[in-house]
Design a protein around this motif. Structure first.
Motif, PDB file in Angstrom:
ATOM      1  N   GLY A  73       0.805  -1.211   0.000  1.00 34.93           N
ATOM      2  CA  GLY A  73       0.000   0.000   0.000  1.00 34.93           C
ATOM      3  C   GLY A  73       0.841   1.265   0.000  1.00 34.93           C
ATOM      4  O   GLY A  73       2.031   1.253  -0.309  1.00 34.93           O
ATOM      5  N   LEU A  74       0.214   2.368   0.374  1.00 38.50           N
ATOM      6  CA  LEU A  74       0.869   3.679   0.383  1.00 38.50           C
ATOM      7  C   LEU A  74       1.424   3.958   1.772  1.00 38.50           C
ATOM      8  O   LEU A  74       0.714   3.847   2.764  1.00 38.50           O
TER       9      LEU A  74
ATOM     10  N   ASN B 223       2.187  -1.257  -8.399  1.00 36.41           N
ATOM     11  CA  ASN B 223       2.784  -2.452  -8.995  1.00 36.41           C
ATOM     12  C   ASN B 223       2.338  -3.706  -8.225  1.00 36.41           C
ATOM     13  O   ASN B 223       1.798  -3.607  -7.129  1.00 36.41           O
ATOM     14  N   LYS B 224       2.607  -4.859  -8.827  1.00 36.70           N
ATOM     15  CA  LYS B 224       2.240  -6.170  -8.259  1.00 36.70           C
ATOM     16  C   LYS B 224       0.717  -6.274  -8.120  1.00 36.70           C
ATOM     17  O   LYS B 224       0.209  -6.916  -7.189  1.00 36.70           O
ATOM     18  N   TRP B 225       0.008  -5.611  -9.044  1.00 35.69           N
ATOM     19  CA  TRP B 225      -1.450  -5.594  -9.003  1.00 35.69           C
ATOM     20  C   TRP B 225      -2.031  -6.986  -9.231  1.00 35.69           C
ATOM     21  O   TRP B 225      -3.134  -7.290  -8.799  1.00 35.69           O
TER      22      TRP B 225
ATOM     23  N   SER C  48     -10.830  -1.947  -2.765  1.00 35.09           N
ATOM     24  CA  SER C  48     -10.702  -1.096  -1.570  1.00 35.09           C
ATOM     25  C   SER C  48      -9.282  -0.543  -1.452  1.00 35.09           C
ATOM     26  O   SER C  48      -9.076   0.587  -1.003  1.00 35.09           O
ATOM     27  N   LEU C  49      -8.275  -1.329  -1.888  1.00 31.08           N
ATOM     28  CA  LEU C  49      -6.894  -0.860  -1.867  1.00 31.08           C
ATOM     29  C   LEU C  49      -6.739   0.351  -2.790  1.00 31.08           C
ATOM     30  O   LEU C  49      -6.167   1.382  -2.405  1.00 31.08           O
ATOM     31  N   PHE C  50      -7.275   0.244  -4.008  1.00 29.85           N
ATOM     32  CA  PHE C  50      -7.161   1.328  -4.978  1.00 29.85           C
ATOM     33  C   PHE C  50      -7.818   2.602  -4.436  1.00 29.85           C
ATOM     34  O   PHE C  50      -7.230   3.687  -4.482  1.00 29.85           O
ATOM     35  N   ASN C  51      -9.044   2.453  -3.926  1.00 31.13           N
ATOM     36  CA  ASN C  51      -9.770   3.622  -3.417  1.00 31.13           C
ATOM     37  C   ASN C  51      -9.070   4.229  -2.206  1.00 31.13           C
ATOM     38  O   ASN C  51      -9.050   5.453  -2.033  1.00 31.13           O
ATOM     39  N   GLY C  52      -8.485   3.363  -1.367  1.00 28.15           N
ATOM     40  CA  GLY C  52      -7.778   3.858  -0.185  1.00 28.15           C
ATOM     41  C   GLY C  52      -6.534   4.651  -0.557  1.00 28.15           C
ATOM     42  O   GLY C  52      -6.261   5.725   0.003  1.00 28.15           O
ATOM     43  N   VAL C  53      -5.773   4.132  -1.536  1.00 25.48           N
ATOM     44  CA  VAL C  53      -4.565   4.836  -1.993  1.00 25.48           C
ATOM     45  C   VAL C  53      -4.950   6.151  -2.649  1.00 25.48           C
ATOM     46  O   VAL C  53      -4.317   7.185  -2.426  1.00 25.48           O
TER      47      VAL C  53
END
Length: 457
Positions: free
Chosen positions: A286-287, A310-312, A320-325
């Protein structure tokens, strides 16, 4: 793409290869330290020696270790460099004399098809005489005696290289100064991020070859390596790119080692020369705060920024990871809203074409120029919709706006009492310029100018 002849410098660790490389290119491009094994990836630069021009390749120190180990992977890069070169400079340390590894390298070079010039470095004074005599046993004739550090022996090196570098066959190219606003100029793209985010793996996938050393060890890349590449744009065909791989940047408090400090400084220096920065994140982590620091550094330098996860292909809870970042970027980079967030897999190559498309579009916005007429029509509407405040009951008069520069876009606002214009109103104008005039999420600079007449207030 350079058509110059290629010269590769090879030898065991710590004989002075990077010092000679820096001298020939006329800049301290390669990191140099007393410790062996500083150089890992091969690095290229345009060299000049007494008017002779060629492409010089600095390679990692040649070591006899298992091919799967880090030194073994470094050796594979060196072997590839020699295979591509027109001539190899085999460097020994004349003060130390021959060691078994020198003899092994000599055996390998004798089996290659590349001509070899033997170079005895550190030959100043009498301390290297014994080593110079010993080197005759390697079978490459009399060595070129030089001191890479002090610049001695460069004329002899010229004489030794001349038979192997035929300039007559090279197409004469006039040195054209790159037009910075030419959309067909090579895109200078730097890949930055924390250690082990997959920067070198991503570049290897882009190139379609194992050009950079990769592996599970963190911090493999030390130098910032620039590589010319042609990206096949599905819409526009081949487009030139200068890819810049950089060392992983850890939190400053964790960077104690001198060499790592040099590597991080080199990565920050690479940001200065790039147009678009791709901040590569590890989707499995994550970020983190350090990512935001790197992003902020790029924006402070006025560079266009794209963030890539990366490593998507192995990310969990992807949505949820994308929206959180995305939310964290909006909050952490409030000075530039809407920085593009992409998803890629350096392992499979998925998402690379979209990443490159966005990188070129971002450079276009970063290089955009708006005519004064269009700009001031927008400006009049902006101040009509939201007039500037009147601190102390005295109105701030905003007269006109002009674009002074591009890359990054810079605007000058003329008016009276502009020194009292609140930051909130300046942000209102900057955000409007980005949103309405096609600058997207690139850094925009606004400079305030008051009239020189002291009575015009």
């Amino acid at each position: 793409m350079s058509k110059l002849p290629k010269v590769a410098i090879v030898g065991r660790p710590n004989v002075g290869k990077s010092t000679l490389f820096n001298r020939l290119v006329g800049k301290k491009l390669a990191l140099v330290d007393d410790r062996p094994g500083v150089t890992r990836d091969r690095r290229e630069g345009d060299a000049t020696l007494v008017g002779m021009e060629f492409r010089i390749i600095d390679t990692a120190g040649y070591e006899d270790q298992d091919a799967a180990s880090l030194p073994g992977r470094m050796r594979a890069q060196t072997e590839e460099a020699v295979a591509q070169a027109d001539v190899a400079l085999f460097m020994i340390d004349s003060r130390v004399g021959l060691v078994p590894l020198d003899e092994e390298i000599a055996r390998w070079l004798r089996g290659s098809n590349t001509p070899v010039v033997l170079v005895a470095n550190k030959a100043e004074g009498k301390a290297g005489e014994a080593g110079i005599l010993e080197s005759l046993s390697l079978g490459f004739g009399d060595p070129v005696q030089l001191s890479a550090e002090h610049g001695e022996g460069m004329g002899d090196l010229f004489d030794a290289l001349l038979p192997h570098i035929e300039h007559d066959d090279i197409e004469e190219e006039e040195e054209e100064e790159e037009d910075p606003e030419n959309p067909d100029a090579p895109l200078k793209l730097a890949i930055v991020g924390r250690p082990n985010a997959g920067k070198s793996t991503l570049i290897n996938k882009m190139l379609g070859q194992e050009r950079l050393i990769t592996g599970p060890e963190a911090g493999i890349t030390r130098d910032s390596i620039a590589i010319e590449w042609l990206w096949n744009d599905p819409d526009r065909g081949e487009r030139a790119v200068r890819l810049i791989d950089t060392a992983g940047m850890r939190k400053r408090a964790n960077v104690q080692d001198k060499l790592e400090k040099l590597s991080v400084a080199d990565a920050l220096h690479a940001i200065d020369f790039a147009e678009v920065i791709v901040l590569l994140l590890d989707a499995t982590r994550g970020l983190e705060a350090q990512d935001l620091r790197i992003a902020d550094s790029a924006l402070q330098e006025g560079r266009a920024l794209v963030v890539a996860l990366n490593k998507w292909d192995v990310a969990e809870n992807a949505s949820s990871l994308f929206n959180g970042v995305k939310a964290a970027l909006e909050e952490g980079l409030s000075q530039v809203r809407g920085v593009p967030l992409m998803t890629v897999s350096a392992a499979t190559g998925k998402g690379i074409d979209m990443l490159m498309k966005v990188a070129f579009e971002t450079r276009e916005a970063w290089s955009k120029r708006v005519g004064t007429g269009e700009l001031n029509r927008w400006f009049e509407k902006a101040i009509e919709a939201n007039p500037p405040p009147a601190p102390g009951g005295k109105r701030i008069k905003l007269r006109y706006l002009t674009q002074a520069k591009t890359r990054p876009p810079g605007f000058v606002l003329f008016g009276t009492r502009v020194d009292q214009l609140p930051m909130s109103y300046q942000r209102y104008l900057i955000n409007g310029i980005r949103r309405d005039l096609g600058f997207g999420a690139v850094p925009v600079r606004l400079t305030l100018r008051a009239p020189k007449n002291p009575f015009d207030r």
